[in-house]
Scaffold this motif. Structure first.
Motif, PDB file in Angstrom:
ATOM      1  N   GLU A  81       1.072  15.271   6.340  1.00  0.00           N
ATOM      2  CA  GLU A  81       1.865  14.335   7.143  1.00  0.00           C
ATOM      3  C   GLU A  81       3.338  14.700   7.148  1.00  0.00           C
ATOM      4  OE1 GLU A  81       1.108  10.256   6.080  1.00  0.00           O
ATOM      5  OE2 GLU A  81      -0.856  10.266   7.049  1.00  0.00           O
ATOM      6  N   THR A  84      14.400   8.328  -6.984  1.00  0.00           N
ATOM      7  CA  THR A  84      13.789   7.788  -5.774  1.00  0.00           C
ATOM      8  C   THR A  84      14.828   7.128  -4.885  1.00  0.00           C
ATOM      9  OG1 THR A  84      11.756   7.448  -6.995  1.00  0.00           O
ATOM     10  CG2 THR A  84      11.972   6.279  -4.927  1.00  0.00           C
ATOM     11  N   LEU A  98      15.505   7.867  -1.003  1.00  0.00           N
ATOM     12  CA  LEU A  98      15.419   6.821   0.021  1.00  0.00           C
ATOM     13  C   LEU A  98      16.710   6.745   0.836  1.00  0.00           C
ATOM     14  CD1 LEU A  98      13.615   3.964  -1.951  1.00  0.00           C
ATOM     15  CD2 LEU A  98      12.640   5.403  -0.173  1.00  0.00           C
ATOM     16  N   LEU A 133      16.161   5.126   4.470  1.00  0.00           N
ATOM     17  CA  LEU A 133      15.320   3.954   4.245  1.00  0.00           C
ATOM     18  C   LEU A 133      16.065   2.850   3.508  1.00  0.00           C
ATOM     19  CD1 LEU A 133      13.083   5.868   5.173  1.00  0.00           C
ATOM     20  CD2 LEU A 133      11.602   4.833   3.505  1.00  0.00           C
ATOM     21  N   LEU A 192       4.052   9.408  16.212  1.00  0.00           N
ATOM     22  CA  LEU A 192       5.346   8.806  15.904  1.00  0.00           C
ATOM     23  C   LEU A 192       6.465   9.837  15.953  1.00  0.00           C
ATOM     24  CD1 LEU A 192       4.305   6.489  12.953  1.00  0.00           C
ATOM     25  CD2 LEU A 192       5.070   5.738  15.198  1.00  0.00           C
ATOM     26  N   GLY A 215       3.759   7.396  -4.620  1.00  0.00           N
ATOM     27  CA  GLY A 215       2.768   6.368  -4.332  1.00  0.00           C
ATOM     28  C   GLY A 215       2.633   6.128  -2.842  1.00  0.00           C
ATOM     29  N   ALA A 216       2.751   7.199  -2.060  1.00  0.00           N
ATOM     30  CA  ALA A 216       2.663   7.071  -0.609  1.00  0.00           C
ATOM     31  C   ALA A 216       1.326   6.437  -0.224  1.00  0.00           C
ATOM     32  CB  ALA A 216       2.785   8.436   0.042  1.00  0.00           C
ATOM     33  N   GLY A 217       1.370   5.603   0.794  1.00  0.00           N
ATOM     34  CA  GLY A 217       0.150   4.928   1.214  1.00  0.00           C
ATOM     35  C   GLY A 217      -0.322   5.456   2.550  1.00  0.00           C
ATOM     36  N   TYR A 218      -1.583   5.273   2.794  1.00  0.00           N
ATOM     37  CA  TYR A 218      -2.167   5.722   4.057  1.00  0.00           C
ATOM     38  C   TYR A 218      -2.928   4.550   4.648  1.00  0.00           C
ATOM     39  CZ  TYR A 218      -0.836   9.814   1.641  1.00  0.00           C
ATOM     40  OH  TYR A 218      -0.067  10.702   0.958  1.00  0.00           O
ATOM     41  N   TYR A 219      -3.343   4.709   5.901  1.00  0.00           N
ATOM     42  CA  TYR A 219      -4.142   3.656   6.513  1.00  0.00           C
ATOM     43  C   TYR A 219      -5.585   3.901   6.117  1.00  0.00           C
ATOM     44  CZ  TYR A 219       0.246   2.822   8.706  1.00  0.00           C
ATOM     45  OH  TYR A 219       1.567   2.553   8.882  1.00  0.00           O
ATOM     46  N   TYR A 255      -1.597   9.815  13.989  1.00  0.00           N
ATOM     47  CA  TYR A 255      -0.640   8.716  14.153  1.00  0.00           C
ATOM     48  C   TYR A 255       0.762   9.183  13.795  1.00  0.00           C
ATOM     49  CZ  TYR A 255       1.328   3.994  13.536  1.00  0.00           C
ATOM     50  OH  TYR A 255       2.081   2.859  13.617  1.00  0.00           O
ATOM     51  N   ILE A 256       0.876   9.885  12.677  1.00  0.00           N
ATOM     52  CA  ILE A 256       2.187  10.387  12.266  1.00  0.00           C
ATOM     53  C   ILE A 256       2.713  11.379  13.314  1.00  0.00           C
ATOM     54  CG2 ILE A 256       3.445  11.673  10.468  1.00  0.00           C
ATOM     55  CD1 ILE A 256       2.567   8.909   9.539  1.00  0.00           C
ATOM     56  N   MET A 293       9.263  13.249   4.293  1.00  0.00           N
ATOM     57  CA  MET A 293       9.256  12.800   2.909  1.00  0.00           C
ATOM     58  C   MET A 293       7.856  12.363   2.499  1.00  0.00           C
ATOM     59  SD  MET A 293      11.376   9.888   0.831  1.00  0.00           S
ATOM     60  CE  MET A 293      10.859   8.457   1.721  1.00  0.00           C
ATOM     61  N   SER A 298       0.821  -1.213   0.000  1.00  0.00           N
ATOM     62  CA  SER A 298       0.000   0.000   0.000  1.00  0.00           C
ATOM     63  C   SER A 298       0.852   1.259   0.000  1.00  0.00           C
ATOM     64  CB  SER A 298      -0.926   0.012   1.207  1.00  0.00           C
ATOM     65  OG  SER A 298      -0.210   0.387   2.346  1.00  0.00           O
ATOM     66  N   GLY A 299       2.133   1.111   0.325  1.00  0.00           N
ATOM     67  CA  GLY A 299       3.009   2.284   0.307  1.00  0.00           C
ATOM     68  C   GLY A 299       3.056   3.015   1.628  1.00  0.00           C
ATOM     69  N   PRO A 352       6.743  10.016  -0.180  1.00  0.00           N
ATOM     70  CA  PRO A 352       7.262   9.110  -1.207  1.00  0.00           C
ATOM     71  C   PRO A 352       6.306   9.023  -2.389  1.00  0.00           C
ATOM     72  CG  PRO A 352       6.932   7.981   0.906  1.00  0.00           C
ATOM     73  CD  PRO A 352       6.258   9.296   0.984  1.00  0.00           C
ATOM     74  N   LEU A 360      -8.494   4.189   8.458  1.00  0.00           N
ATOM     75  CA  LEU A 360      -8.516   5.279   9.420  1.00  0.00           C
ATOM     76  C   LEU A 360      -8.949   6.567   8.719  1.00  0.00           C
ATOM     77  CD1 LEU A 360      -5.188   4.717  11.399  1.00  0.00           C
ATOM     78  CD2 LEU A 360      -7.428   3.760  11.848  1.00  0.00           C
TER      79      LEU A 360
END
Lengths: 341, 312
Positions: free
Chosen positions: B149, B45, B49, B54, B105, B86-90, B101-102, B82, A90-91, B84, B93
């Motif tokens: 974020e 990329t 990273l 990363l 953290l 194609g960043a993903g999220y939950y 959450y971020i 950063m 999912s990234g 990224p 939520l």
């Protein structure tokens, strides 16, 4: 540590709120309530059986313990198999890892959350079973029963956590959740069913059991009765044959059992039998599925005795768990985030 | 401006035999918007990273905000955010929960976290959707959440990896404006990677070109395009009332004109130096009216594309 707790908190909330967890929970509650009724029924018919038999007694089918042997892996794997690779696909993993946390906080937090979710499930199931059984039976657990139940619950959590750690390992090692779910199901089948067949095959090759050879004709009835003996030395041969037969069976089942002991499911079966006070748990020709049912639970085993006897089994499950977690930990720490996941 | 925000020295990353990043020497100054340009698979990329810790470099070093990317990777992540590609999220939520959450953290205390969350949701235009699950979000909304974020930790530098990819013009504009605003209002250093030159042209002062893991050029856009465009031939596009082979022959005969093309009723005159005066005089001599005349400009994109081709 702060990172671990943050991840753990979030993951636990995710688990408990997820449809997957709710479905599993509902399923296990239904099955365990049914098995509690069965267990209670069993106790009524077998007055010598104590309260603890609600976990092992099965009047019509699966007892709770055998249910856990067989379905426990599904619960554990379901909570573990996509822990890491889902976030990779999912990234969200690269977003997560670009926060100022140590990388191991992520895997530790996820593991802790999974274990907590499994504990919650096990403890509440056990609680509900007792709650169902007490009014039906009209009496509650004795002090020793309580400690047995507590130990059994701990053992079950350990067993489920092992399967979750295995799922976690697969989810770290593979990129796609489809791969890891396939690997999870395969492992479950291997440890639950295939190993029983393999064990029998190997035992059969190494130590085949020959049916005692009887001179055909007079004196032998296919019904297996030895009482219609004929005069002469025949009786003696028969007894020798029977003794040899017994030895063969012992050898056969020793080999079979030792092979089956590779499987954590079998180890759990043996350990839970001892804790629940069933003698000779797992010894004999019985596969996992039928392992605990139909056997008379009687309290020939003191709890301490039982624990001493199954300490190796419990340790083995714990070792399996540690190995799986350590492997996923190493893999995860070395995991390279590449462009495109 | 004088302070160095990013400095890489011979930064190298191999994936097996492939050199994704090859001895990269790059500097980015504090407060600037730096465009990191290159075709797909050039190593943009991978560089990002590595800078965020990363992935580990095969060799070479780099510092971000003065922190070593290997030794002090966690410190780097405290001051750098950063987004990224194609960043993903939950997805299960809500936007607020994701952002919270971020924030957690990043060890932001609860009162401050809640304050920043509300402010940011407002700033990126998601206040109305704060309690909607992210799975219902459009791509543009997700990207705006991603920016929030990045910013919630109040970073000194933000990395955006192909931030407008897959967005519609409206979304692209919003993201671009947001980057410019962050740079101006919060003096945030921005490092944006892209394969779209015109994208970078509109936001960045300085750009770096990466090709096959190597930095081929790094300078301001004007300097680069001047450098690359000098020595370029020029072309003038004409639309005429009529044409004749005679006319074309005569134009071709003009000193400095290299060739003449006819296409879709238009005339393209290619020349070495500016001969537009002579050409138009010739056309008028032939009793032809010039309906339209304009120099055909090479877009930077074309210039750079040509530049790539030459290198190949």
């Amino acid at each position: 540590m702060a990172g671990t707790m943050t991840v753990c908190q979030k993951e636990l909330a995710d688990h408990i709120g997820s449809k997957r967890y709710i479905v599993l929970f509902a399923l296990i509650i239904v099955l365990s309530t049914l098995s509690a009724y069965q267990g209670a029924e069993y106790i009524r018919n077998n007055p010598q059986a104590g309260f603890i038999a609600i976990f092992s007694g099965a009047q019509f089918g699966f007892s709770f313990a055998s249910l856990m042997v067989f379905f426990g892996p599904i619960i554990g794997l379901a909570l573990g198999f996509d822990t890491i690779n889902k976030e990779r696909t999912s990234g969200s993993l690269s977003v997560l890892l670009s926060q100022p946390i140590y990388r191991d906080s992520v895997i530790n937090g996820k593991f802790l959350a999974g274990t907590a979710a499994l504990s919650l499930l096990t403890v509440s199931t056990t609680g509900i079973m007792c709650g169902v059984a007490i009014p039906v039976l009209g009496f509650g657990p004795a002090l020793e029963d309580v400690s047995r139940i507590a130990l059994f619950t701990l053992l079950t959590v350990l067993y489920l956590a092992f399967w979750m750690a295995l799922g976690l390992l697969y989810s770290t090692a593979t990129k796609k959740t489809t791969t890891s779910i396939l690997m999870s199901v395969s492992t479950w089948l291997v440890f639950s069913i295939v190993i029983t067949i393999v064990a029998s095959l190997v035992a059969n090759t190494i130590a085949p059991v020959q049916m005692p050879r009887m001179p055909t004709g007079e004196g032998f009835t296919p019904g297996g009765g030895f009482n219609q003996t004929t005069p002469g030395g025949f009786n003696r041969t028969q007894i020798e044959g029977t003794q040899e037969y017994r030895e063969q069976i012992v050898r056969y089942s020793t080999i079979q059992t030792n092979i089956q002991r590779i499987s954590p499911a079998y180890l759990y079966n043996e350990a839970s039998s001892s804790i629940l006070g069933i003698i000779g748990g797992g010894f004999g020709f019985i596969g996992q599925q039928g392992g605990l049912q139909g056997r008379t639970p009687f309290r020939a085993l003191e709890l301490t005795q039982g624990l001493m006897g199954t300490w190796p089994q419990i340790t083995a499950i714990a070792v399996y768990l540690v190995v799986c977690f350590a492997a996923s930990y190493m893999l995860f720490l070395r995991l390279e985030i590449r462009p495109g996941g | 401006m004088s302070q160095l925000m990013i400095q890489t020295q011979e930064l190298t990353k191999h994936y097996g035999d492939v050199k994704a990043v090859d001895h990269l020497d790059l500097t980015v100054h504090e407060g600037e918007i730096f465009g990191f340009l290159g075709p797909n698979g050039a190593g943009k990329t991978t560089t990002l990273l590595m800078l965020m810790g990363l992935t580990m470099p095969t060799s070479g070093t780099a510092t971000v905000g003065g922190y070593d990317i290997i030794e002090d990777s966690r410190e780097v992540r405290k001051i750098a955010g950063m987004l990224p590609e194609g960043a993903g999220y939950y997805e299960d939520l809500t936007a607020r929960q994701n952002l919270n959450y971020i924030g957690q953290l990043n060890d932001i205390q609860i009162a401050e976290r809640e304050k920043r969350t509300e402010e940011l949701l407002e700033a990126v235009g998601l206040a109305k959707w704060a309690d909607t699950k992210v799975e219902k979000f459009s791509r543009g909304m997700k990207q705006r959440l991603g920016i929030a974020e990045v910013v919630i930790k109040k970073p000194k530098i933000a990395f955006f990896d192909e931030p407008t990819i897959g967005l519609d013009p409206q979304g692209t504009k919003e993201v671009r404006d947001m980057m410019i605003r962050l740079n101006k209002e919060q003096d945030l250093t921005i490092f944006v990677s892209s394969h779209l030159l015109h994208e970078v042209q509109q936001t960045c002062r300085r750009v770096g070109f990466i090709r096959r893991g190597k930095l081929v050029a790094a300078d301001t856009i004007e300097n680069l395009s001047n450098k690359l465009a000098s020595g370029e031939k020029m072309t003038i596009e004409f639309e005429l009332s009529k044409t004749s082979p005679d006319l074309i022959r005569e134009i071709q005969a003009i000193n400095g004109v290299t060739s003449v093309d006819q296409e879709n009723g238009k005339l393209y005159v290619h020349m070495e130096q500016d001969r537009s005066k002579e050409v138009s005089e010739t056309i008028t001599k032939h009793d032809t009216t010039i309906l339209m005349m304009k120099p055909k400009e090479y877009s930077l994109e074309e210039v750079f594309l040509r530049y790539y081709e030459e290198e190949d």
